[in-house]
Enzyme design. Structure first.
Site, mmCIF file in Angstrom:
data_model
loop_
_atom_site.group_PDB
_atom_site.id
_atom_site.type_symbol
_atom_site.label_atom_id
_atom_site.label_comp_id
_atom_site.label_asym_id
_atom_site.label_seq_id
_atom_site.Cartn_x
_atom_site.Cartn_y
_atom_site.Cartn_z
ATOM 1 N N LYS A 163 0.715 -1.333 -0.092
ATOM 2 C CA LYS A 163 -0.044 -0.069 -0.036
ATOM 3 C C LYS A 163 1.001 1.282 -0.060
ATOM 4 O O LYS A 163 1.791 1.130 0.664
ATOM 5 C CB LYS A 163 -0.934 0.070 1.151
ATOM 6 C CG LYS A 163 -1.937 1.149 1.394
ATOM 7 C CD LYS A 163 -2.876 0.866 2.344
ATOM 8 C CE LYS A 163 -3.888 2.009 2.516
ATOM 9 N NZ LYS A 163 -4.801 1.793 3.847
ATOM 10 N N SER A 182 -9.718 2.109 2.692
ATOM 11 C CA SER A 182 -8.753 2.656 1.876
ATOM 12 C C SER A 182 -7.895 1.669 1.261
ATOM 13 O O SER A 182 -7.280 2.170 0.267
ATOM 14 C CB SER A 182 -8.179 3.594 2.772
ATOM 15 O OG SER A 182 -7.536 3.197 3.620
ATOM 16 N N SER A 196 -10.081 -0.518 6.977
ATOM 17 C CA SER A 196 -9.638 -0.189 5.600
ATOM 18 C C SER A 196 -9.018 -1.487 5.023
ATOM 19 O O SER A 196 -8.556 -1.401 3.956
ATOM 20 C CB SER A 196 -8.598 0.856 5.709
ATOM 21 O OG SER A 196 -9.362 1.988 5.786
#
EC number: 6.3.5.7
Length: 487
Positions: A75, A151, A175
């Site tokens: 990420k 996210s 997330s």
């Protein structure tokens, strides 16, 4: 069949017998990215030159670790030395050469996993759909008209689409688990403090936690084994013993006591989601476990408390982004004050600005006691609710999200509805306990539905045991999207 449809242990056997090479795995990863990522849009930055060089280096070595030679995506809010780290924000669009690796990245390198590239996300991890990325929206591999969640939407979508073998994301209010549910993969938010946050660009420091995203529960256990452990570079890192997670996988669930919060199956939960969860509980009954309804009475206040606390911490953490030390500096400024103001107004997106403003308000004189302090008290009540339930039960089970994935653009202009998507995952972060999402069914539109397993502090072993029992008793995890798997 794609190599990425094998389990981690099966790939290690193939590497040992020289049936495949590390370069084969890396080549397949980039070939798949070239084939589908124009549609999925999971990656922001690729690490192709370095990854291929590392693969060539490992081709001549015997596999020595469980993650040896396996492609992974990271990420884009986790710092990678020499590789662009943007947090999907224009503010960090020129942060091309970070000076160090996050602890989890270093651990993956030590295990000889291969970093394929950096994954898209909601800007500074603020969002539930990946539509808040300042670059482009990631799409759900099961149906590209739908969001992948957020996210960590890029982390889940890349695994579901077969672009990487596994990925790591961060979870502040759901997330990892919410996109895992939307994309039909396995996502774990570990106990707060189990995995180092050093090198994670902070959103809300008391809630953020790095965790693994994989296709199977067994692979998730292998990845957490590498990521977990005390880190002197992280003041919030817990100095606890890390058990062998894979040893707990096949212990079964006979005699297990499951708690099902009535609040998690009540108003607002899609009937198809509720039915999938009840069917999953029937599977556990057949395997010898028992379940009962319980109450987590303060969970109804979790969303309000979370957005006050997380936004307050975000307003403090993001104060460092001022255009002075790093990040994009406005070219329109004529003095120092204008430079601060213009750099922040041009660099941050609308959702980030919204949360900074909310957090600054909650921390301001005259409002601190009324909002921030009261939210902290509610957080304690939510934590106490979990502790009370865990006195009599081994695990808490419910849906990961109230609904399956929604369409791109459907609710992006409705922040309150967007925030409500995390209503079932947020309590886990507020309490600091571990939570996992595994696929447990599909909607009538063919979209995945996630089952959330919540455990006691530092009891990830029980979560893996319970999740693996369901996975082995069903065929749900074997189904893959046409875009992301074998037709």
């Amino acid at each position: 069949m794609s190599l990425f449809n094998y389990k981690l242990s099966e790939l290690q056997d193939k590497l040992h017998t020289k049936e495949i090479t590390v370069s084969d795995l890396v080549n397949e990863s980039y070939a798949r990215i070239n084939e589908v990522d124009d549609d999925v849009k999971a990656f922001l930055t690729l690490n192709e030159e370095a990854a291929r060089a590392k693969a060539k280096e490992l081709d001549g070595q015997a596999p020595s670790q469980s993650l040896f030679g396996l492609p992974i995506g990271i990420k884009d809010n986790i710092v990678t030395k020499g590789l662009r780290t943007t947090c999907a924000s224009q503010f960090l669009s020129n942060f091309n050469d970070p000076l160090y690796d996050a602890t989890v990245v270093q651990k993956l390198q030590d295990a000889n996993a291969i970093n394929i590239g950096k994954l898209n996300m909601d800007e500074f991890a603020m969002g539930s759909s990946n539509e808040n990325s300042s670059y482009f929206a990631t799409r759900n591999p099961w149906n590209t008209d739908y969001v992948p969640g957020g996210s960590s939407g890029g982390s889940a979508a890349a695994v579901a689409a077969g672009e990487v073998f596994f990925s790591i994301g961060s979870d502040t209010g759901g997330s990892i688990r919410q996109p895992a549910a939307f994309c039909g993969v396995v996502g774990l938010k570990p106990t707060y403090g189990l995995v180092s946050r050093f090198g994670l660009v902070a959103f809300a420091s008391s809630l953020d936690q790095i965790g693994p995203v994989t296709r199977t529960v067994e692979d998730n256990a292998h990845l957490l084994q590498v990521l977990a452990g005390h880190d002197k570079m992280d003041a919030t890192s817990a100095n606890v013993d890390v058990p062998s997670y894979k040893d707990s996988l096949n212990q079964g669930v006979k005699g297990l006591r499951i708690a099902v919060p009535s609040e998690y199956l009540g108003e607002g939960v899609n009937p198809e989601v509720k039915e999938a969860v009840l069917q999953a509980l029937k599977v556990y009954e057949d395997l010898g476990a028992t379940w009962e309804e319980v109450s987590l009475p303060h969970s109804r206040y979790a969303v309000a408390a979370y957005y006050l606390l997380s936004s307050s911490e975000a307003s403090a953490n993001l104060a460092r982004f001022d255009g002075v030390r790093y990040g994009v500096r406005s070219e329109k400024a004529e003095n120092m004050i204008d430079m601060f103001k213009l750099s922040r107004s041009e660099g941050f997106g609308d959702e980030v600005k919204r949360r900074i403003m909310l957090g600054t308000f909650a921390l301001s004189s005259g409002y601190y006691d009324a909002y921030y302090k009261k939210a902290q008290k509610v957080r304690t009540l939510i934590k106490n609710d979990f502790e009370k339930v865990f006195e009599n039960y081994d695990i808490v089970i419910g849906p990961t999200t109230p609904t399956p994935a929604f369409k791109v653009g459907e609710i992006i202009d409705d922040p309150l509805t967007m925030y409500a998507n995390d209503i079932l995952t947020i309590p886990v972060n507020l309490a600091g306990v571990p939570g996992m999402s595994i696929p447990c069914g599909f909607s009538s539109e063919g979209l995945p539905i996630g089952l959330q397993l919540i455990g006691k502090h530092f009891d990830e072993s029980t979560i893996f045991r319970v999740a693996n029992a369901f996975e082995q008793a069903t065929e749900i995890h074997k189904k893959t999207p046409v875009l992301g798997g074998v037709k």
